[in-house]
Design an enzyme around this catalytic site. Structure first.
Site, short mmCIF file in Angstrom:
data_model
loop_
_atom_site.label_atom_id
_atom_site.label_comp_id
_atom_site.label_asym_id
_atom_site.label_seq_id
_atom_site.Cartn_x
_atom_site.Cartn_y
_atom_site.Cartn_z
N SER A 150 30.98 72.16 -10.88
CA SER A 150 30.02 71.70 -9.88
C SER A 150 30.22 72.55 -8.62
O SER A 150 31.33 73.07 -8.40
CB SER A 150 30.29 70.23 -9.55
OG SER A 150 29.61 69.84 -8.36
N TYR A 164 35.82 63.30 -7.19
CA TYR A 164 34.93 64.15 -8.01
C TYR A 164 35.15 65.64 -7.72
O TYR A 164 35.31 66.44 -8.64
CB TYR A 164 33.48 63.75 -7.71
CG TYR A 164 32.46 64.49 -8.53
CD1 TYR A 164 32.20 64.12 -9.83
CD2 TYR A 164 31.74 65.56 -7.98
CE1 TYR A 164 31.25 64.81 -10.59
CE2 TYR A 164 30.81 66.25 -8.73
CZ TYR A 164 30.56 65.86 -10.03
OH TYR A 164 29.63 66.55 -10.77
N1 LIG Z 1 23.54 66.14 -12.22
C1 LIG Z 1 24.10 66.90 -11.29
O1 LIG Z 1 23.58 67.06 -10.19
C2 LIG Z 1 25.42 67.56 -11.55
C3 LIG Z 1 25.88 68.48 -10.59
C4 LIG Z 1 27.10 69.12 -10.79
C5 LIG Z 1 27.83 68.83 -11.93
N2 LIG Z 1 27.36 67.93 -12.84
C6 LIG Z 1 28.19 67.65 -14.00
O2 LIG Z 1 27.46 67.82 -15.18
C7 LIG Z 1 27.96 66.95 -16.19
C8 LIG Z 1 26.80 66.16 -16.77
O3 LIG Z 1 26.18 65.44 -15.72
P1 LIG Z 1 24.75 64.73 -15.89
O4 LIG Z 1 24.06 64.92 -14.61
O5 LIG Z 1 24.12 65.14 -17.16
O6 LIG Z 1 25.23 63.21 -15.95
P2 LIG Z 1 24.66 62.01 -16.87
O7 LIG Z 1 25.21 60.77 -16.26
O8 LIG Z 1 23.21 62.15 -17.07
O9 LIG Z 1 25.38 62.30 -18.27
C9 LIG Z 1 26.75 62.19 -18.42
C10 LIG Z 1 27.06 62.09 -19.89
O10 LIG Z 1 28.48 61.92 -20.04
C11 LIG Z 1 28.71 60.84 -20.92
N3 LIG Z 1 30.04 60.27 -20.67
C12 LIG Z 1 30.52 59.74 -19.52
N4 LIG Z 1 31.78 59.30 -19.72
C13 LIG Z 1 32.09 59.58 -21.01
C14 LIG Z 1 33.24 59.39 -21.82
N5 LIG Z 1 34.34 58.79 -21.35
N6 LIG Z 1 33.20 59.81 -23.12
C15 LIG Z 1 32.09 60.40 -23.61
N7 LIG Z 1 30.97 60.62 -22.90
C16 LIG Z 1 30.98 60.20 -21.62
C17 LIG Z 1 27.56 59.87 -20.63
O11 LIG Z 1 27.39 58.95 -21.68
C18 LIG Z 1 26.41 60.87 -20.56
O12 LIG Z 1 26.00 61.25 -21.87
C19 LIG Z 1 29.02 66.09 -15.51
O13 LIG Z 1 30.29 66.65 -15.73
C20 LIG Z 1 28.68 66.22 -14.05
O14 LIG Z 1 29.80 66.05 -13.22
C21 LIG Z 1 26.17 67.30 -12.68
#
Ligand SMILES: NC(=O)c1ccc[n+]([C@@H]2O[C@H](COP(=O)([O-])OP(=O)(O)OC[C@H]3O[C@@H](n4cnc5c(N)ncnc54)[C@H](O)[C@@H]3O)[C@@H](O)[C@H]2O)c1
Length: 259
Positions: A150, A164
């Site tokens: 991120s 985070y």
């Molecule tokens: N959306 C953003 O703006 C953003 C920005 C920077 C980084 N990220 C990173 O990208 C990744 C995905 O984010 P997203 O936006 O798709 O989030 P999201 O909440 O849409 O999806 C997260 C996924 O992780 C799964 N998950 C959570 N805990 C889990 C566990 N213990 N075991 C198995 N699966 C688990 C959830 O079920 C879901 O499928 C994350 O690591 C997040 O930190 C997202």
């Protein structure tokens, strides 16, 4: 290199990709992208219904998909997920670790329960998946690992990201560490570091105009990213087009990290 080889640089036919967090916003987009370029994708997350729904969308687009329930914080679960992948699809060429969570709180109020949950999911969960899939890739003679970091890994933020941001800083270093250790096994290890994408994870901050402004003001491109903005980097880092790239953090962020 022949013209045909150059044209096929992004082709993923015959590859097997495991995508954790495959029911989430970025995991779903990545899975659809890799499947479209020919990979058979295994999508994992904890909730079976959400996985089945994501799998149906990929099948609808003509992709091959296997949904497997797995909690990435549990080593036995991760082991079982990898075993099932090998039983059903025979190999693992690509791992993309998109399972992750965020807990926001002012640093002075952040509870240790939330700290531990974030570290367990984002750091330990990523490492367990890299370790299990990495062992398979070592025995196969190569592979591609894509972690998800991120912009919070390198930039502080006023809205309470102590746990985070720290977890994502760890992902950057884990990525570089594994890249160096596993170069001799021909495993590329890179990371995609997004800014704010419109997904279920960020719904609480983007739906509030005041907090959304704090995020968007930091992005030169002037908008939040959409899940589709994630696909190109995922396909690139999963494909032969990135064969000589390892240990890199690719910021997909509309210029956020540059400003
Ligand atoms: N959306 C953003 O703006 C953003 C920005 C920077 C980084 N990220 C990173 O990208 C990744 C995905 O984010 P997203 O936006 O798709 O989030 P999201 O909440 O849409 O999806 C997260 C996924 O992780 C799964 N998950 C959570 N805990 C889990 C566990 N213990 N075991 C198995 N699966 C688990 C959830 O079920 C879901 O499928 C994350 O690591 C997040 O930190 C997202």
């Amino acid at each position: 290199m022949q013209v045909e080889e150059i044209k096929n640089l992004f082709d993923l036919s015959g590859r097997v990709a495991v995508i954790t967090g495959g029911s989430g916003g970025l995991g779903r987009a990545a899975a659809a992208g890799l499947a479209t370029y020919g990979a058979s994708v295994v999508i994992t997350a904890r909730r079976v219904e959400a996985l089945e729904e994501a799998a149906a969308a990929i099948r609808h687009g003509g992709g091959e998909v296997l949904p497997v329930s797995c909690d990435v914080t549990d080593g036995k679960n991760v082991e079982a997920m990898v075993e099932r992948t090998l039983r059903e699809l025979g190999r693992i060429d690509i791992l993309l670790t998109a399972a992750g969570i965020a807990r926001r709180a002012p640093a002075e109020e952040l509870g240790m329960e939330d700290w531990d949950l974030v570290m367990d999911t984002n750091v330990k969960g990523t490492f367990l998946c890299c370790q299990e899939a990495g062992r398979v890739m070592i025995s196969q003679g190569g592979g591609k690992i894509i972690t998800v970091s991120s912009v919070r890994a390198i930039l502080g933020h006023p809205l309470g990201y102590a746990a985070y941001g720290t977890s994502k800083g760890a992902i950057n270093l884990l990525t570089r560490q594994l890249a160096v250790e596993w170069a001799k096994h021909k495993i590329n290890v890179n990371s995609i570091a997004p800014c704010i994408f419109r997904t279920p994870l960020t719904e609480p901050v983007l739906s509030d105009p005041e907090s959304a402004k704090v995020f968007l003001d930091r992005i030169p491109w002037g908008r939040a990213a959409e899940p589709e903005d994630f696909i190109g980097s995922a396909v690139f880092l999963a494909s032969a087009a990135s064969d000589f790239i390892t240990g890199q953090i690719l910021y997909v962020d509309g210029g956020n990290a540059a400003s």
